[in-house]
Motif scaffolding. Structure first.
Motif, short mmCIF file in Angstrom:
data_model
loop_
_atom_site.label_atom_id
_atom_site.label_comp_id
_atom_site.label_asym_id
_atom_site.label_seq_id
_atom_site.Cartn_x
_atom_site.Cartn_y
_atom_site.Cartn_z
N GLN A 27 0.73 -1.15 -0.04
CA GLN A 27 -0.26 -0.25 -0.20
C GLN A 27 0.84 1.03 -0.16
O GLN A 27 1.80 1.34 0.67
CB GLN A 27 -0.68 0.10 0.67
N ILE A 30 1.29 8.65 0.85
CA ILE A 30 0.42 9.87 0.27
C ILE A 30 -0.01 10.81 0.95
O ILE A 30 -0.77 10.42 1.52
CB ILE A 30 -0.18 9.41 -1.06
N ALA A 40 -5.64 13.23 -7.08
CA ALA A 40 -5.22 11.41 -7.06
C ALA A 40 -5.72 11.33 -5.58
O ALA A 40 -5.12 10.07 -6.34
CB ALA A 40 -3.72 12.03 -5.26
N SER A 41 -7.04 11.63 -4.99
CA SER A 41 -7.83 9.87 -5.21
C SER A 41 -8.54 9.35 -5.86
O SER A 41 -8.51 8.13 -6.10
CB SER A 41 -8.84 11.07 -4.08
N ALA A 44 -6.05 7.31 -6.92
CA ALA A 44 -5.57 6.13 -6.51
C ALA A 44 -6.70 5.00 -6.08
O ALA A 44 -6.49 3.86 -6.14
CB ALA A 44 -5.98 6.81 -5.03
N GLU A 45 -7.62 5.12 -6.42
CA GLU A 45 -9.81 4.38 -6.37
C GLU A 45 -9.14 3.91 -8.04
O GLU A 45 -9.90 2.92 -7.58
CB GLU A 45 -10.68 5.76 -6.64
N LEU A 47 -6.68 3.25 -8.99
CA LEU A 47 -5.58 1.35 -9.12
C LEU A 47 -5.84 0.64 -8.46
O LEU A 47 -6.00 -0.27 -8.42
CB LEU A 47 -4.13 2.64 -8.28
N THR A 55 -6.04 0.61 -2.57
CA THR A 55 -6.15 2.09 -2.78
C THR A 55 -5.22 2.35 -1.51
O THR A 55 -4.84 2.03 -0.75
CB THR A 55 -7.34 2.13 -2.27
N PRO A 56 -3.80 3.24 -2.32
CA PRO A 56 -3.38 4.10 -1.37
C PRO A 56 -3.88 4.69 -0.32
O PRO A 56 -4.59 5.36 -0.33
CB PRO A 56 -2.69 5.15 -2.87
N ILE A 58 -4.29 7.87 1.32
CA ILE A 58 -3.53 9.48 1.53
C ILE A 58 -4.13 10.17 2.35
O ILE A 58 -5.40 10.27 2.69
CB ILE A 58 -4.25 9.95 -0.12
N TYR A 290 0.90 3.57 -10.03
CA TYR A 290 0.14 4.09 -9.64
C TYR A 290 0.62 5.32 -10.32
O TYR A 290 -0.21 5.84 -11.11
CB TYR A 290 0.23 4.83 -7.87
#
Length: 338
Positions: A27, A30, A40-41, A44-45, A47, A55-56, A58, A290
């Motif tokens: 994971q 960020i 970025a969100s 991330a979603e 990805l 999902t990263p 953030i 990502y």
């Protein structure tokens, strides 16, 4: 004894490999800008939904706060990527270097304008950067001398402005939006004024006219709905997202619209960024996918998904240049930031 030494070395290698594997994580972490956060969100979603990676995570810490965390070191307890609504400062680059964060790649993703917005229950407002500065600076020139700001109402500054109390909700000192606002509005205005010694001055009032509303731009949106006499300062994407509730003032005769922001005609436009800690690439393998996804035409081109949520795309030739730099993991140098 020699056989034992070889065995020990082998055991140490196995232990080191095991520890490295234990430290590695799937994971991505960020931090950074609240303005870049929605873009970025989205990436991330996407990805998390389309790859094997989770999902990263953030955190919206503000550009300055994100840089501080990012530059703390190379350990996997530090962020992998930081977002910024202004370029990394030379002082931040030097702090990264001092802490061993020497292999960083810079990525520009597009443009954003800083909106000066109000509830759309009010009549449209047109202001200049000088009028905004005279409303919000701690000291302003009166008869050629700097005095504590005496302006209580917008109409005190110019009779064409509303007879409303000066009250502006804006970002804190850790915010890249605050940095950009100070540079593009306050410093740009005061550098041209003899009273300030022709040097940029950006000290904001502390008497309640400027209200630090934190890093969450959505909170400013909510406050403007309840406090209809106030103005708010935040990224254009939040204005577009809340166009049914808010309207943006024109600044120096230019409305905050995508074409004007992308061309630089809108005077409070800035570029958006993220920074990659390349030392984490092996232990956080999801980073590669990502970064590639964020920089893809699918996300940030003129036909990309992020345009639909407020990102202003770069011209194609500039986009191609940044895509190449990031794909090659070009190492950021101090000279790039000057």
């Amino acid at each position: 004894m020699k056989r034992f030494a070889v065995s020990s070395i082998g055991l140490a290698a196995v232990m080191a490999t095991t520890m490295s594997a234990a430290q590695a994580r799937d994971q991505i972490r960020i931090v950074g800008s609240s303005t870049v956060f929605p873009f970025a969100s989205y990436v991330a979603e996407e990805l998390g939904a389309t790859t094997k990676w989770p999902t990263p995570v953030i955190e919206s810490t503000g550009s300055g706060g994100g840089m501080k965390l990012f530059c703390e070191g190379n350990g996997l307890n530090t962020p992998d990527i930081t977002n910024a609504s202004r370029r990394m400062k030379p002082s931040e680059f030097e702090r990264c270097q001092e802490n061993g964060v020497t292999d960083v790649t810079e990525a520009m993703v597009g443009y954003d304008g800083i909106a000066f917005a109000q509830s759309n229950t009010n009549d449209a407002v047109a202001v200049t950067r000088e009028q905004i500065a005279m409303a919000l600076l701690e000291q302003v020139p009166v008869d050629g001398k700097l005095v504590d700001n005496p302006h209580k109402m917008w109409s005190d500054i110019d009779s064409s402005l509303p007879a409303r109390e000066i009250r502006v909700y804006g970002p804190p000192t850790t915010s890249g939006t605050r940095d950009a606002f100070e540079e593009l509005v306050l410093e740009a205005v005061t550098e041209e004024m003899e009273a300030y010694g022709n040097e940029g001055y950006a000290n904001l009032r502390k008497d309640g006219a400027y209200i630090d509303a934190g890093e969450n731009d959505n909170l400013i949106v909510q406050k403007l709905q309840n406090d209809v006499d106030a103005f708010g300062i935040f990224g254009y994407s939040f204005l577009e997202e809340n166009a049914d509730k808010l309207s943006g003032a024109s600044i120096d005769g230019v409305k905050p619209e995508p074409e004007a922001i992308g061309s630089g005609e809108y005077p409070v436009s800035r570029s958006l960024w993220f920074y990659v800690k390349n030392s984490h690439a092996d232990d956080v393998p999801a980073m590669g996918d990502y970064v590639e996804l964020f920089m893809s035409d699918k996300m940030i081109s003129g036909m990309g998904y992020l345009k639909g949520i407020g990102l202003i795309p770069m011209p194609e030739d500039l986009l191609n240049e940044w895509q190449t730099n990031v794909a090659d993991r070009k190492q950021l140098e101090l000279s790039d930031l000057k």
